[in-house]
Design a protein around this motif. Structure first.
Motif, PDB file in Angstrom:
ATOM      1  N   ALA A   1       0.819  -1.438  -0.031  1.00 29.49           N
ATOM      2  CA  ALA A   1       0.082   0.134   0.138  1.00 29.49           C
ATOM      3  C   ALA A   1       0.702   1.422   0.083  1.00 29.49           C
ATOM      4  N   TYR A   2       1.383   0.983   0.725  1.00 31.16           N
ATOM      5  CA  TYR A   2       2.613   2.512   0.793  1.00 31.16           C
ATOM      6  C   TYR A   2       3.564   2.314  -0.315  1.00 31.16           C
ATOM      7  N   ALA A   3       3.951   1.195  -0.828  1.00 29.53           N
ATOM      8  CA  ALA A   3       4.485   1.950  -2.914  1.00 29.53           C
ATOM      9  C   ALA A   3       3.813   2.322  -3.596  1.00 29.53           C
ATOM     10  N   ARG A   4       2.247   1.560  -3.404  1.00 31.30           N
ATOM     11  CA  ARG A   4       1.155   2.303  -4.166  1.00 31.30           C
ATOM     12  C   ARG A   4       0.970   4.178  -3.947  1.00 31.30           C
TER      13      ARG A   4
ATOM     14  N   ALA B   1      -5.251 -15.678  -3.605  1.00 29.10           N
ATOM     15  CA  ALA B   1      -5.051 -15.474  -4.652  1.00 29.10           C
ATOM     16  C   ALA B   1      -5.963 -14.814  -5.652  1.00 29.10           C
ATOM     17  N   THR B   2      -6.886 -15.529  -5.858  1.00 25.30           N
ATOM     18  CA  THR B   2      -8.226 -15.072  -6.212  1.00 25.30           C
ATOM     19  C   THR B   2      -8.156 -13.785  -6.428  1.00 25.30           C
ATOM     20  N   ALA B   3      -9.372 -13.571  -4.085  1.00 24.98           N
ATOM     21  CA  ALA B   3      -9.157 -12.658  -4.040  1.00 24.98           C
ATOM     22  C   ALA B   3      -8.592 -11.809  -4.232  1.00 24.98           C
ATOM     23  N   GLU B   4      -7.125 -11.487  -3.739  1.00 23.33           N
ATOM     24  CA  GLU B   4      -6.382 -10.485  -3.773  1.00 23.33           C
ATOM     25  C   GLU B   4      -6.963  -9.664  -5.860  1.00 23.33           C
ATOM     26  N   VAL B   5      -6.825 -10.518  -6.608  1.00 17.80           N
ATOM     27  CA  VAL B   5      -6.997 -10.038  -7.639  1.00 17.80           C
ATOM     28  C   VAL B   5      -7.562  -9.076  -8.036  1.00 17.80           C
ATOM     29  N   ILE B   6      -8.780  -9.285  -8.152  1.00 16.46           N
ATOM     30  CA  ILE B   6     -10.786  -8.530  -7.838  1.00 16.46           C
ATOM     31  C   ILE B   6      -9.518  -7.320  -6.441  1.00 16.46           C
ATOM     32  N   ARG B   7      -9.418  -6.850  -5.196  1.00 10.66           N
ATOM     33  CA  ARG B   7      -9.004  -6.266  -5.175  1.00 10.66           C
ATOM     34  C   ARG B   7      -8.097  -5.336  -5.477  1.00 10.66           C
ATOM     35  N   GLN B   8      -6.980  -6.296  -6.035  1.00 13.69           N
ATOM     36  CA  GLN B   8      -6.430  -4.780  -7.344  1.00 13.69           C
ATOM     37  C   GLN B   8      -7.059  -4.367  -8.251  1.00 13.69           C
ATOM     38  N   VAL B   9      -8.174  -5.095  -8.923  1.00 11.95           N
ATOM     39  CA  VAL B   9      -8.834  -4.532  -9.758  1.00 11.95           C
ATOM     40  C   VAL B   9      -9.911  -3.729  -9.524  1.00 11.95           C
ATOM     41  N   LEU B  10     -10.263  -3.439  -8.452  1.00 15.24           N
ATOM     42  CA  LEU B  10     -11.239  -2.618  -7.000  1.00 15.24           C
ATOM     43  C   LEU B  10     -10.883  -1.625  -7.246  1.00 15.24           C
ATOM     44  N   MET B  11      -9.267  -1.380  -6.163  1.00 13.76           N
ATOM     45  CA  MET B  11      -8.082  -0.639  -5.962  1.00 13.76           C
ATOM     46  C   MET B  11      -7.517   0.509  -7.667  1.00 13.76           C
ATOM     47  N   LYS B  12      -7.891   0.390  -8.248  1.00 12.18           N
ATOM     48  CA  LYS B  12      -7.734   0.555  -9.422  1.00 12.18           C
ATOM     49  C   LYS B  12      -8.592   1.357 -10.451  1.00 12.18           C
ATOM     50  N   ALA B  13      -9.879   0.969 -10.061  1.00 12.72           N
ATOM     51  CA  ALA B  13     -11.568   1.830 -11.338  1.00 12.72           C
ATOM     52  C   ALA B  13     -11.421   3.221 -10.933  1.00 12.72           C
TER      53      ALA B  13
ATOM     54  N   PRO C   1     -31.950  -3.145 -11.955  1.00 12.48           N
ATOM     55  CA  PRO C   1     -30.488  -2.812 -10.986  1.00 12.48           C
ATOM     56  C   PRO C   1     -29.072  -3.041 -11.405  1.00 12.48           C
ATOM     57  N   GLU C   2     -28.286  -2.969 -12.127  1.00 14.37           N
ATOM     58  CA  GLU C   2     -27.543  -3.064 -12.261  1.00 14.37           C
ATOM     59  C   GLU C   2     -26.639  -2.945 -11.143  1.00 14.37           C
ATOM     60  N   HIS C   3     -26.167  -4.153 -10.228  1.00 12.24           N
ATOM     61  CA  HIS C   3     -24.976  -4.541  -8.893  1.00 12.24           C
ATOM     62  C   HIS C   3     -23.841  -3.948 -10.013  1.00 12.24           C
ATOM     63  N   ARG C   4     -22.978  -3.018  -9.216  1.00 13.38           N
ATOM     64  CA  ARG C   4     -22.108  -2.575  -9.345  1.00 13.38           C
ATOM     65  C   ARG C   4     -21.069  -2.065  -7.516  1.00 13.38           C
ATOM     66  N   TYR C   5     -19.930  -2.554  -7.820  1.00 16.31           N
ATOM     67  CA  TYR C   5     -18.816  -2.846  -7.137  1.00 16.31           C
ATOM     68  C   TYR C   5     -17.161  -1.324  -6.819  1.00 16.31           C
ATOM     69  N   ALA C   6     -17.226  -1.503  -5.828  1.00 18.45           N
ATOM     70  CA  ALA C   6     -15.451   0.349  -5.531  1.00 18.45           C
ATOM     71  C   ALA C   6     -15.569  -0.734  -4.118  1.00 18.45           C
ATOM     72  N   TRP C   7     -13.510  -0.749  -4.209  1.00 20.16           N
ATOM     73  CA  TRP C   7     -13.041  -0.678  -3.212  1.00 20.16           C
ATOM     74  C   TRP C   7     -13.429   0.467  -2.190  1.00 20.16           C
TER      75      TRP C   7
END
Length: 225
Positions: A117-120, A158-170, A215-221
């Motif tokens: 997180a610090y590196a980001r 690992a899968t949860a981390e991939v999704i977390r990265q996608v959400l954080m970059k969105a 309604p369309e479900h949409r997700y954000a970190w």
């Protein structure tokens, strides 16, 4: 490369923390110190980007070290790494400019989460320029992101981390289908992990209504879960 100074009164603990840092890409420990005086000398003698700083030192406190560094004009970033968990100490660390507070004992995963997180955050700051509100929110929330919760049986960290990265970059909330495409997995798999993250407070669910009325479900970190 991010240069790190590890400060802990216990030599063995300092070695463990050094080993943890060495396992995170982009980081290296340039020195260890075991006292307040040693910490101040370490910053004065070499270039240091980040200090992993214990609170209880034989000749003072970590907070006193931070205060002295600021008085001397050093703007080195600090993450407190300590067993001290009283609210007064935590608040004082925040007031004196510590970026994060990692409570002992912790696992390698806990350390890695904070360092990544610090590196980001550093990459964002180094880009410079102006920031939109979403970017500001990510900057303020970057270091407060909690480690991933314990996953139920049949779920992959690992899968949860991939999704977390996608959400954080969105830059805006995404649908499960959009997340699945970016993560390289099926929509069903993405949906399963998104529900888990939403229930644990790591992801925020919003609804967007289209022409059909469904309604369309949409997700954000969630910056501060």
């Amino acid at each position: 490369m991010i240069d790190v100074l590890v400060v802990d009164d216990d030599v063995r603990v300092a070695r463990v923390h050094t080993a943890y840092v060495a396992k995170v890409a982009g980081f290296r420990v340039v020195a260890q110190a075991h006292s307040a005086a040693g910490a101040l000398a370490g910053v004065s003698e070499r270039s240091v980007d980040l200090i992993l700083l214990d609170q209880c030192l034989p000749d003072g406190t970590g907070l006193a070290v931070v205060q002295e560094l600021r008085r001397l004009g050093h703007q080195t970033d600090v993450i407190m790494v300590t067993a001290a968990r009283d609210v007064a100490t935590v608040q004082a660390a925040m007031r004196h400019g510590a970026l994060q507070y990692l409570v002992k004992p912790f696992t390698f995963a806990g350390m890695r989460t904070k360092l990544e997180a610090y590196a980001r955050l550093r990459r964002t700051v180094e880009r410079g320029g102006e920031a939109e509100q979403a970017e500001v929110d990510r900057m303020f929330g970057a270091l407060s992101a909690a480690a991933a919760p314990a996953l139920p049986k049949g779920h992959s960290a690992a899968t949860a981390e991939v999704i977390r990265q996608v959400l954080m970059k969105a830059r805006e909330p995404l649908s499960a289908q959009e997340i699945a495409v970016q993560a390289g997995m099926s929509r069903q798999t993405a949906q399963r992990y998104l529900k888990l993250l939403e229930r644990s407070g790591r992801a925020r669910l919003t609804l967007r209504y289209g022409e059909t009325g469904r309604p369309e479900h949409r997700y954000a970190w969630a910056a501060n879960p």
